[in-house]
Design an enzyme around this catalytic site. Structure first.
Site, mmCIF file in Angstrom:
data_model
loop_
_atom_site.group_PDB
_atom_site.id
_atom_site.type_symbol
_atom_site.label_atom_id
_atom_site.label_comp_id
_atom_site.label_asym_id
_atom_site.label_seq_id
_atom_site.Cartn_x
_atom_site.Cartn_y
_atom_site.Cartn_z
ATOM 1 N N SER A 187 2.477 -17.340 32.465
ATOM 2 C CA SER A 187 2.500 -16.147 33.296
ATOM 3 C C SER A 187 2.341 -16.514 34.770
ATOM 4 O O SER A 187 3.135 -17.274 35.310
ATOM 5 C CB SER A 187 1.411 -15.167 32.835
ATOM 6 O OG SER A 187 1.515 -13.943 33.516
ATOM 7 N N ASP A 222 7.033 -10.408 33.499
ATOM 8 C CA ASP A 222 6.468 -9.268 32.776
ATOM 9 C C ASP A 222 5.577 -8.403 33.676
ATOM 10 O O ASP A 222 5.268 -7.276 33.329
ATOM 11 C CB ASP A 222 5.729 -9.707 31.508
ATOM 12 C CG ASP A 222 4.580 -10.660 31.761
ATOM 13 O OD1 ASP A 222 4.316 -11.012 32.932
ATOM 14 O OD2 ASP A 222 3.937 -11.069 30.775
ATOM 15 N N ASP A 240 6.308 -11.816 38.532
ATOM 16 C CA ASP A 240 5.656 -13.095 38.265
ATOM 17 C C ASP A 240 6.619 -14.046 37.545
ATOM 18 O O ASP A 240 7.739 -13.665 37.217
ATOM 19 C CB ASP A 240 4.351 -12.873 37.491
ATOM 20 C CG ASP A 240 4.561 -12.362 36.075
ATOM 21 O OD1 ASP A 240 5.677 -11.912 35.765
ATOM 22 O OD2 ASP A 240 3.610 -12.405 35.276
#
Length: 575
Positions: A149, A305, A301
């Site tokens: 992430s 997401d 990012d």
């Protein structure tokens, strides 16, 4: 520094023929000259948190590498064969822009195929929400995405998705983890069956884009779309592969891309952190917005997401929205569109989380829609869709800059959410308003809720102990007063109890256990303490509120709430 025996024992376990020569050499070098690094690499096993397994890349059982991911994939393979006997099992795999993501993804594919599982592997990096979509589109039994992430460059991660396209939740997660923990590294099957590995790309891309446009478009006139000036940045991540095409196919042609950040790069060279929650991450996009006189800035990012949003305030200056504000704007817009279409009949719901703004419940109630609240993490919102099949899911969000539009994707989805916020902005501009003005009007209509997050980083083994002690102290010595207001309720999600601190009465909460504490004060303030499941952090979520009778009074009310937040932080003794 002396090396503890348990650390040496764990390290020596990797100095066997099961592990390749390069791995063994790195471990020997750490034993000889980097005992602290050795300790950090071996003091525990990587664990599944709110977003799967995430950690620093390197050798050792507390690091992301081919062996820790291979072991997880072997355990998952064994579980799949147990629950789907005599079936042709299928798995989809995607990966992001991070270092080693492509090779780690191929390792995962190899292990699946060695276990007789048919694999659909994206040929190049792709957004996480597309993996969720692909699981259902290809009728797979599970999916894996290799991503950390928005974590720093040295991290990578491994997220597991189930048949419904959502991340694994109880009871699957515990059953899979139990199998993984009982495996030894020499049981991993690494010898790929290449005949079972299929590469996927453009066909899935087009199906995903088509679905995104259908789910996140709401009768915005073409002229309004063309008049909206958008600045977009992928922050060196995967969204560059799909977001520009999605916006284009939806009719948004006035889009300026931050070219310096458009090339995927696991070093994220132009930002300190590729996290749209951090204001600094959007610096270059904001500069381009001023240069082009854009109406809205959107940044995603690395795995696409989450999205950060900036809009022009009433003075024409770009203002960053926080995740709660973005969620409120998109939820309100969806509810209004469903109402206009005559689609609300009491059998719909929106989803949120225990650490997100309570304002979403006010919105839902106003529209006659149920609001379901789950633990932190979009896997719990996706689970709501599965748990309540007779209810229609409109959308859902959480404070950490994630949003999900409809149920085509069962995870937070910055592709559809980017299009949705453009719809909000385009329609607002077309009627002489703005996103910012729409937000202030929502505060007038539903109450002015303001949130603030304090995130404290505590790295390594000592940091984990500090975080654990902070939570123990908050439990054993509960705060009785915060900012001059009595604490009237404390919810402890680890013990599943809600205690009225005035009467002493306790209730059992019907929600999965989690290491979270929430305090409620008599003036309606809410303070939540929660260790992160994916980062070495403890987070404090603060929510305060006030009545706002007129937009003209916003600045004064905002100042009052800012002071209240400042006092709460002081009383908590955090910074």
């Amino acid at each position: 520094m002396n090396i503890a025996q348990n650390i040496l024992d764990a390290a020596n376990g990797w100095l066997t023929p099961t592990f390749d020569t390069k791995t063994q050499e790195e471990i020997k070098a750490m034993i000889a000259s980097s005992p602290k690094e050795l300790e950090e690499s071996f003091y525990k096993n990587l664990e599944f948190g709110t977003g799967g397994m995430r950690g620093i890349m390197g050798v050792g059982n507390n690091r992301i590498n081919k062996y820790t991911l291979g072991k997880s994939t072997q355990g998952l393979s064994d579980y799949l064969h147990t629950v789907f006997p005599n079936q042709t099992i299928k798995a989809a795999i995607a990966y992001d822009c991070r270092h080693n993501s492509d090779t780690l993804a191929k390792t995962v594919a190899d292990v699946f195929s060695a276990n007789g599982i048919e694999v659909y592997l994206f040929s190049e990096l792709r957004p996480t929400p597309e993996l969720s979509f692909a699981v259902r589109y290809l009728d797979c039994h599970c999916g894996i995405v290799l991503t950390a992430s928005h974590n720093p460059p040295e991290y990578n991660g491994y997220k597991v998705y189930w048949q419904d396209g959502g991340q694994i939740v109880p009871p699957e997660d515990a059953a899979i983890i139990d199998i993984i923990e009982n495996l030894s590294y020499d049981q991993i099957k690494f010898d790929a069956n290449e005949n079972l590995i299929h590469y996927i790309d453009k066909d899935i891309d087009q199906a995903f884009i088509k679905s995104s446009v259908e789910n996140a478009s709401f009768n915005t006139p073409i002229e309004a779309k063309e008049n909206l000036k958008v600045v977009f940045t992928s922050l060196h991540g995967t969204s560059i592969t799909l977001v520009p095409d999605t916006l284009s196919q939806a009719g948004y042609t006035n889009v300026h891309i931050v070219e310096e950040q458009a090339v995927p790069n696991g070093d994220f060279p132009t930002v300190k952190s590729p996290n749209p929650e951090e204001p600094e991450a959007l610096t270059m996009a904001l500069a381009l917005a001023d240069k082009t006189n854009a109406d809205i800035v959107i940044g995603t990012d690395p795995d696409c997401d989450r999205l950060g949003i900036a809009v022009r305030n009433n003075e024409g200056k770009m203002t960053l929205l926080n995740g709660n504000q973005s969620m409120i704007l998109m939820t309100a817009f969806l509810l209004e569109q469903w109402k206009k279409a005559g689609k609300i009949n009491g059998k719909q719901f929106v989803g949120s989380t225990i650490v997100s703004t309570p304002m979403v419940m006010e919105l839902a109630t106003n529209y006659g829609v149920e609001c379901k609240i789950g633990l932190t993490g979009f896997k719990w919102i996706a689970k709501m869709i599965k748990d309540f099949p007779k209810l229609e899911f409109i959308g859902g969000g959480e404070e950490s800059f994630g949003f999900m539009v409809g149920d085509a994707v069962r995870d937070k989805d910055a592709v559809a959410a980017t299009l949705l916020i453009c719809e909000v902005a385009a329609q607002a501009k077309a009627k002489g308003s703005s996103v910012y003005k729409e937000l202030l009007q929502l505060y007038v209509d539903h109450g002015f809720y303001k949130e603030h997050l304090v995130s404290i980083t505590k790295k390594g083994m000592e940091g984990l102990q500090e975080i654990n002690q902070m939570m123990i102290d908050l439990r054993e010595n509960p705060l009785k007063e915060i900012n001059g207001q009595r604490v009237i309720m404390m919810e402890d999600y680890q013990s599943s109890t809600a205690k009225n601190l005035l009467s002493g009465e306790e209730e059992t909460m019907a929600i999965p256990k989690s290491n979270v504490l929430i305090y409620y004060t008599e003036d309606g303030s809410k303070i939540c303490a929660r260790p992160s499941g994916t980062e070495p952090k403890i987070k404090f979520y603060i929510s305060v509120n006030a009545e706002l009778y007129d937009v003209a009074d916003f600045e004064e009310a905002d100042s009052i709430l800012n002071e209240k937040i400042k006092n709460i932080i002081s009383d908590l003794g955090i910074k």
